[in-house]
Enzyme design. Structure first.
Site, PDB file in Angstrom:
ATOM      1  N   HIS A 525       0.845  -1.200   0.000  1.00  0.00           N
ATOM      2  CA  HIS A 525       0.000   0.000   0.000  1.00  0.00           C
ATOM      3  C   HIS A 525       0.884   1.255   0.000  1.00  0.00           C
ATOM      4  CE1 HIS A 525      -3.506   2.461   1.510  1.00  0.00           C
ATOM      5  NE2 HIS A 525      -2.505   3.167   2.014  1.00  0.00           N
ATOM      6  N   GLU A 526       1.842   1.315   0.913  1.00  0.00           N
ATOM      7  CA  GLU A 526       2.693   2.514   1.004  1.00  0.00           C
ATOM      8  C   GLU A 526       3.538   2.669  -0.262  1.00  0.00           C
ATOM      9  OE1 GLU A 526       2.010   4.640   3.088  1.00  0.00           O
ATOM     10  OE2 GLU A 526       0.836   3.415   4.467  1.00  0.00           O
ATOM     11  N   HIS A 529       1.647   4.197  -3.020  1.00  0.00           N
ATOM     12  CA  HIS A 529       1.443   5.648  -2.875  1.00  0.00           C
ATOM     13  C   HIS A 529       2.476   6.449  -3.676  1.00  0.00           C
ATOM     14  CE1 HIS A 529      -1.963   6.317  -0.387  1.00  0.00           C
ATOM     15  NE2 HIS A 529      -1.490   5.738   0.701  1.00  0.00           N
ATOM     16  N   GLU A 586      -5.904   6.615  -1.869  1.00  0.00           N
ATOM     17  CA  GLU A 586      -5.915   5.476  -0.940  1.00  0.00           C
ATOM     18  C   GLU A 586      -6.446   4.224  -1.624  1.00  0.00           C
ATOM     19  OE1 GLU A 586      -4.435   5.451   1.821  1.00  0.00           O
ATOM     20  OE2 GLU A 586      -4.009   7.602   1.894  1.00  0.00           O
ATOM     21  N   ASP A 590      -4.626   0.739  -1.986  1.00  0.00           N
ATOM     22  CA  ASP A 590      -5.178  -0.540  -1.516  1.00  0.00           C
ATOM     23  C   ASP A 590      -5.123  -1.587  -2.625  1.00  0.00           C
ATOM     24  OD1 ASP A 590      -5.712   0.286   1.061  1.00  0.00           O
ATOM     25  OD2 ASP A 590      -7.798   0.831   0.662  1.00  0.00           O
TER      26      ASP A 590
END
Ligand SMILES: [Zn+2]
Length: 686
Positions: A525-526, A529, A586, A590
């Site tokens: 997830h990070e 980003h 986000e 995800d």
């Protein structure tokens, strides 16, 4: 008061979302249960995994779990770890307050004094509004624009931000430079829209807010009619500020919110305001390089400085200070209770105030988090956890590298830049190499009010002191106990505090399927980003720079439009829909997070035996879903829909998985089932 504009977190950062209490009963000394990565007992066997996977994985628990009265929400992973941390940190702070200082800890005396000041509820009661009245007397000096500039500087220096915010930030076009940022701000309600909408729900909140404001002013000593008069003036001023502010969706655009100007430019934009006096009283007279988030907001400030009488400014400044100190529970009980009733009824749904000791752990963590966090990390974070996490991170970066090398819709020039960015990502795991110096932080054990102001002043000064100095790449924006993670596009780094590197996210000795499904997805997830709709606008060096060829950029936009449409269709609560544009970054993270972690898991594992009756592939997805099982009150869901860039947990599970062929394969889901989006509507970004 952390800035969150560019920091892409894993989970909701609102204080309301991370409050927690033991799931069983009210004994605050009881240890919350350690939650394993996969728990068959919380599933709902009456739901088919291919119909609604979140309900299948979490439904048994969701049906029976009773939210503790002080909780707006409870997440089985985040809140459970948070609860354990509160107990551990409380024990550390109590030990310091009692004078049993461990020579290995730094600043145990300051931690102990701050904690003791916060816990001294009777002392706060006895002191009454003495500290508040002294601060009000200073605000009474405001009678023209020069004295208003001094009044604003005094409050800003103390971490109270009426009218606008000022911070340090990396220059978006040159990430090596630290400049000042003047940002829209100064509101009391959680979002500008609460002032501007005129549907019945919004009107109800506006009315309730004005009544609350009047009651707070009466508690602070004003006669009822004067309090009512000031309420209307304050509300009109805040509403005028709100109407010139950009929405949260607009604020997600880094190009639009980058408006570089020097001091002369700031003076030209708001000529009535004596900036030199303001900056000098702020203690930073030499600041000359700025950016502003919202140019039209500066125009509005100019109008307000012209048209608002000094008595309204005084009333508004007093109110912002009063509201801030009440939120910190630094005023007598009547203020705390009045504030709780307004916020719980309208925004959180909590039935009871959180126990004071929990508030004091959070407050001490906010003030001296790296002192408390150093003691925490030394005692509770093992080096083996750090090594294992680093191995998972490196596996997931490899999966991203393979992905970028193969993804068909990229051309070679864009692919090369993307790979270069990936190679430069820095990973921080557990806790910082260098601990924060708190020498200049002043704590007053006899006054919690003064201690809060002291901690705020320390933080504001520390932040503004960075301007014009070399960038510190070692700084952490989250304290080690925090159960969260972030990617910072300007530093091009991922940060995983010790708090999230424990069960059920990371469990020593757990099957790989479980750890990849939980902490692996967090890492994915990070990492994603860095390449979401915001992150992709920054290059390998953290500069805001378009490195995409136009056709590849257009294809990226087409793919993300699919995600916006998908989430716009989801219901958040009652008839309120998720905001697909607010949650886009986000949702991309995800979606990418699950895909990358699954690929890394498949690449890393040797042969694994079934886990709790599931194939390893199924176990990966169950561990993922169960990390997000969350009960949330409807009031908080409504607030989150308006303000939180993260989707409700149900959609954080079902949204990504219904796009994923590997999920459908693991559970043999046929085309046409709820968890398999039709091929023409399936979204894939990374
Ligand atoms: Zn995130």
């Amino acid at each position: 008061m952390p800035k969150t504009r560019l920091k892409l977190l894993l989970a909701c950062a609102l204080a309301a979302c991370r409050t927690g209490a033991p799931a069983r009963g009210g004994d605050p000394g009881a240890q919350a249960p350690v939650v394993p990565g996969i728990d068959p007992s919380i599933m709902d066997p009456s739901v088919k995994p291919c119909d609604d996977f979140y309900a299948y994985a979490c439904g048994g628990w969701l049906k029976t779990f009773k939210l503790p009265p002080d909780k707006p929400a409870y997440n089985r992973s985040f809140t459970a770890i948070d609860e354990r941390n509160l107990e551990l940190l409380r024990a550390l702070a109590e030990q310091d307050a009692a004078g049993h200082l461990d020579p290995a800890d730094r600043y145990p005396d300051k931690v102990g004094d701050y904690w003791a000041a916060c816990m001294d509820e009777e002392g706060i009661e006895a002191r009454g509004t003495r500290d508040l009245m002294a601060a009000f007397a200073a605000i009474d000096e405001v009678k023209d624009l020069p004295s208003l500039a001094r009044g604003l500087a005094r409050l800003h220096r103390a971490g109270v931000f009426p009218a606008f915010r000022i911070d340090s930030t990396q220059d978006a076009r040159d990430a090596t430079q630290i400049i000042g940022e003047v940002a829209q701000g100064g509101l009391s309600l959680p979002d500008r829209d609460y002032y501007l909408k005129d549907d019945p729900a919004a009107q109800g909140i506006q009315k309730a807010y004005r009544s609350h404001l009047t009651r707070m002013l009466v508690l602070a000593g004003l006669p009822a009619d004067e309090a009512a008069r000031q309420t209307e003036a304050i509300y009109a001023l805040e509403r005028s500020m709100a109407s010139a502010q950009w929405t949260r969706v607009e604020m997600r655009d880094p190009e639009r919110t980058y408006n570089r100007l020097n001091l002369a430019g700031l003076e030209k934009a708001v000529p009535r305001f004596p900036w030199a006096i303001y900056l000098s009283d702020l203690g930073h007279a030499d600041l000359s390089a700025f950016t502003t988030t919202t140019p039209p907001y500066l125009d509005r400030l100019e109008e307000l400085f012209d048209s608002t009488p000094p008595e309204t400014w005084r009333a508004y400044l007093r109110w912002r200070l009063l509201a801030t100190m009440a939120s910190q529970r630094a005023l007598p009980r009547a203020f705390t209770q009045e504030r709780f009733e307004f916020f719980s009824k309208n925004f959180t749904g909590a039935k009871e105030l959180e126990p004071r000791w929990k508030h004091c752990v959070r407050s001490t963590e906010g003030a001296l988090g790296f002192a408390l966090g150093q003691a925490y990390a030394r005692r509770y974070f093992g080096e083996d956890g750090k090594a294992k996490t680093k191995a998972i991170v490196s596996g997931i970066e490899s999966a991203m590298r393979n992905d970028l090398a193969e993804v068909a819709w990229m051309d070679q020039p864009t692919r090369r830049m993307a790979l270069a960015k990936l190679e430069r990502i820095v990973n921080k795991v557990g806790y910082p190499d260098e601990w924060r110096n708190y020498d200049r932080l002043q704590v007053d054990r006899s006054s919690f009010f003064q201690s809060v102001l002291g901690a705020n002043a320390f933080e504001v000064n520390r932040d503004l002191d960075k301007i014009g100095k070399p960038l510190d790449r070692g700084e952490w924006l989250m304290v080690p106990p925090q159960v969260n993670a972030y990617y910072d596009p300007q530093l091009n780094e991922m940060v995983f505090p010790a708090g999230i590197l424990q069960p059920p996210f990371f469990t020593r000795g757990a099957p790989d399927a479980v750890n990849y499904g939980a902490i692996g997805v967090v890492v994915g997830h990070e990492l994603t980003h860095g390449f979401d709709d915001q992150g992709r606008q920054y290059d390998a060096l953290g500069n805001l720079k378009d490195w995409w060829t136009p056709s590849v950029g257009a294809e990226f936009d087409r793919r993300t439009a699919c995600v916006v449409k998908q989430y716009d269709g989801y219901s958040a609560v009652d008839d309120l829909k998720v905001n697909g544009k607010l949650t886009l970054g986000e949702n991309i993270a995800d979606l990418g997070g699950v895909r990358l972690s699954y690929a890394a898991y498949r690449a890393a594992r040797a042969h694994e035996a079934p886990v709790a009756g599931f194939t390893p592939e199924q176990a990966f997805f169950v561990a993922y879903a169960q990390a997000w099982c969350t009960a949330t009150r409807p009031e908080l869901l409504r607030l989150r829909t308006a303000t939180d860039p993260h989707s409700p947990e149900r959609w954080r599970v079902d949204g990504p998985l219904s796009n994923l062929p590997d999920f459908a394969k693991a559970f043999s889901c046929p085309e046409g089932s709820g968890m398999v989006r039709p091929a023409a509507e399936r979204c894939a970004v990374w």
